[in-house]
Every structure is written in structure tokens, then in C-alpha cells.
Design an enzyme around this catalytic site. Structure first.
Site, mmCIF file in Angstrom:
data_model
loop_
_atom_site.group_PDB
_atom_site.id
_atom_site.type_symbol
_atom_site.label_atom_id
_atom_site.label_comp_id
_atom_site.label_asym_id
_atom_site.label_seq_id
_atom_site.Cartn_x
_atom_site.Cartn_y
_atom_site.Cartn_z
ATOM 1 N N ASP A 198 19.054 -5.964 106.940
ATOM 2 C CA ASP A 198 19.113 -6.324 108.415
ATOM 3 C C ASP A 198 18.759 -5.467 109.191
ATOM 4 O OD1 ASP A 198 20.393 -8.329 109.907
ATOM 5 O OD2 ASP A 198 22.015 -7.016 110.367
ATOM 6 N N SER A 222 21.503 -11.443 114.988
ATOM 7 C CA SER A 222 21.412 -12.183 113.628
ATOM 8 C C SER A 222 22.088 -13.328 113.946
ATOM 9 C CB SER A 222 21.638 -11.111 112.477
ATOM 10 O OG SER A 222 21.082 -9.961 112.375
ATOM 11 N N GLN A 272 15.535 -14.384 107.648
ATOM 12 C CA GLN A 272 16.430 -14.344 108.616
ATOM 13 C C GLN A 272 16.025 -15.015 109.797
ATOM 14 O OE1 GLN A 272 17.213 -10.637 111.020
ATOM 15 N NE2 GLN A 272 19.128 -10.766 109.837
#
Length: 280
Positions: A198, A222, A272
Site C-alpha cells: 500500500d 485508498s 488498488q
């Protein structure tokens, strides 16, 4: 650097407070919200603590609310299914009585079957590149940097977000590894890669626009995160994170990633989507 890594590993060592319920904490590094990779890594640890057989092969997660770094996070695990080949867990992260994150993880017993892997792109060796930690220390020698920045050795193959001055190709590549030695538990290596995945991926969506999270005028967060694990690896050995952004629209950016070992094995795939909102 080993101390910073040990501190991150300690964050992943959750406290069991009841059957299927675990408690995680956040570092005291003066953040306004919890780093998303931390919550994803901790949630995967919680799921793995309830599984007796098999290795994690996929996870799918949604970031629902900003996490409060001053409060502990409760992870409530739902044992969805225990099968002969596959085991499924659902985890909800809770703060102040509300869900801030949810994750579904699937575990698979080892099997023989068809195999093929995409080849790794040709890139410079990591030893020829400057580490992000070295650059941060050089730029701010007196500023304390949080453990999440020091625990991972990240080296940009493509232009660093700090150096973006105009539109770039929709690709970002970094070498990364834990900045120290980890134990041999494969769950730890999987959870640490989840944590690390991430850190740079969403910033890839800003490369075609010549900006980054390091520049003013943009808000990043995110929204969801998915990973598939294809084979064994060690997070304390060099991994190439090959990232690409196929699209951005409606203040959202989509990025994909492939993780290779140094000898060229594809060991994980990542997708993502995140908020990339212009501000100001």
C-alpha cells in the site's frame, strides 16, 4: 533500521482478547489517520490466527473510514468456511463502535497443477540505486522519520515521486525489502508484503499527471485493495514491485502491481483503487 522493522513487526503481533477477536495498536508518529497498509496487514494476521491449514492465496479489502491512530483497533473474525482445500475468513476492523475496514481472505492447501508466470521486466540491480531512506535523511537530517518509512528499503527504478516535474508514463517500479532480518514464519512475510504493497501503489496513478502525494494540491486515500499470492517469497529479500495505472476518472485512480523475486519469479499480483482528489 532493524529496530524500525522490529517495531513494524510488533504492530502485526495482535493481542487476542476473546475467541475470534483481536486488538491492534498504532505507532505514535503523529499521523492524522492510520496507514492503510497497517490495517490490511493486521487484519490478515487476525484472519491467519484462526486458520490451522493452508497458506493465504488471496485477499480483498475495502477501506471504509479513516482510522484513528490514537485508539486501538478491534479485529472481529468471522469463520466463513473451513473446507478440505480452501478456508475463508471475513474480518471487520472496528473503532469507536464503527467499521473502518473489512477484509475477506482465502487460504489454500498446497496442490500440484498447471503453472505459468509472466517474465520480470529488465531493470537495474537495487544496489545501483539510492534508497528512499537515504534521500529522506539527506533532505531532512534532523527530522525523525516514522518506522513505516525506515522499516522498508525502497529504491525507485523509475522517477521518484519527489522528483516529478511533468507528466510521466503510467508505470512505476521500485525494489523493496524489509530493512533487516525476519523470522521464517511465511505468514509474517505475507502480512509484511501486504503492509508494504500500500506504500507506493496509489501514487502510481498520479505519474501521468506529473504530481504525487508529496506535492500540495492533491488528496490520496485508498478505497479498496486486492492481492493474489502465487508462490513463496521472503519479504527480507529484494522484491521488484512493477506498478501500472490503466485509468483515472471521477477523482478515482486505478493501479495494478506485480511482485517479482530477484530471480524473476512472479509471487504476487495487486490491484488498488483510490481517491485522487485535486484540492485547493
Amino acid at each position: 533500521m532493524q529496530t524500525a522493522l522490529d517495531n513494524v513487526v510488533a504492530l502485526l503481533d495482535l493481542e487476542a482478547i476473546e475467541v475470534n477477536i483481536f486488538r491492534g495498536r498504532s505507532p505514535d508518529d503523529d499521523r492524522q489517520r492510520i496507514f492503510g497498509g497497517q490495517v490490511a496487514g493486521q487484519a490478515l494476521v487476525a484472519a491467519a490466527r484462526t486458520v490451522e491449514r493452508g497458506a493465504v492465496h488471496s485477499l480483498h479489502a475495502y477501506f471504509l473510514r479513516a482510522g484513528d491512530p490514537k485508539a486501538p483497533v478491534l479485529y472481529d473474525v468471522d469463520r466463513i468456511r473451513d473446507g478440505r482445500s480452501f478456508t475463508t475468513r471475513r474480518v471487520v476492523a472496528i473503532q469507536h463502535g464503527r467499521a473502518i475496514f473489512q477484509l475477506a481472505a482465502s487460504f489454500h492447501m498446497a496442490e500440484e497443477g498447471f503453472e505459468h508466470l509472466e517474465p520480470m521486466p529488465e531493470v537495474p540491480d537495487p544496489e545501483t540505486l539510492e534508497s528512499r531512506a537515504e534521500r529522506l535523511k539527506a533532505a531532512n537530517p534532523d527530522r525523525p522519520h516514522p518506522d513505516r518509512m525506515m522499516a522498508l528499503d525502497i529504491r525507485y527504478v523509475t522517477t521518484s515521486p519527489l522528483d516529478r516535474s511533468g507528466p510521466l508514463p503510467p508505470t512505476q517500479r521500485v525494489w523493496m525489502r524489509a530493512n533487516g532480518i525476519l523470522g521464517d514464519d511465511p505468514v509474517l512475510h505475507t502480512c509484511l508484503l501486504t503492509y508494504a504493497s500500500d506504500m507506493t501503489l496509489l501514487d502510481t496513478t498520479l505519474a501521468p499527471h506529473g504530481t504525487s502525494a508529496a506535492h500540495p494540491g492533491v488528496m490520496l486515500a485508498s478505497l479498496d485493495h486486492a492481492m493474489w499470492f502465487h508462490g513463496p517469497f521472503r519479504a527480507d529479500e529484494w522484491l521488484l514491485y512493477d506498478q501500472h495505472t490503466p485509468a483515472a476518472s471521477g477523482a478515482r485512480g486505478l493501479a495494478t502491481g506485480r511482485v517479482f523475486t530477484r530471480d524473476g519469479r512472479l509471487v504476487a499480483s495487486v490491484v488498488q483503487e483510490g481517491l485522487i482528489r485535486p484540492i485547493g
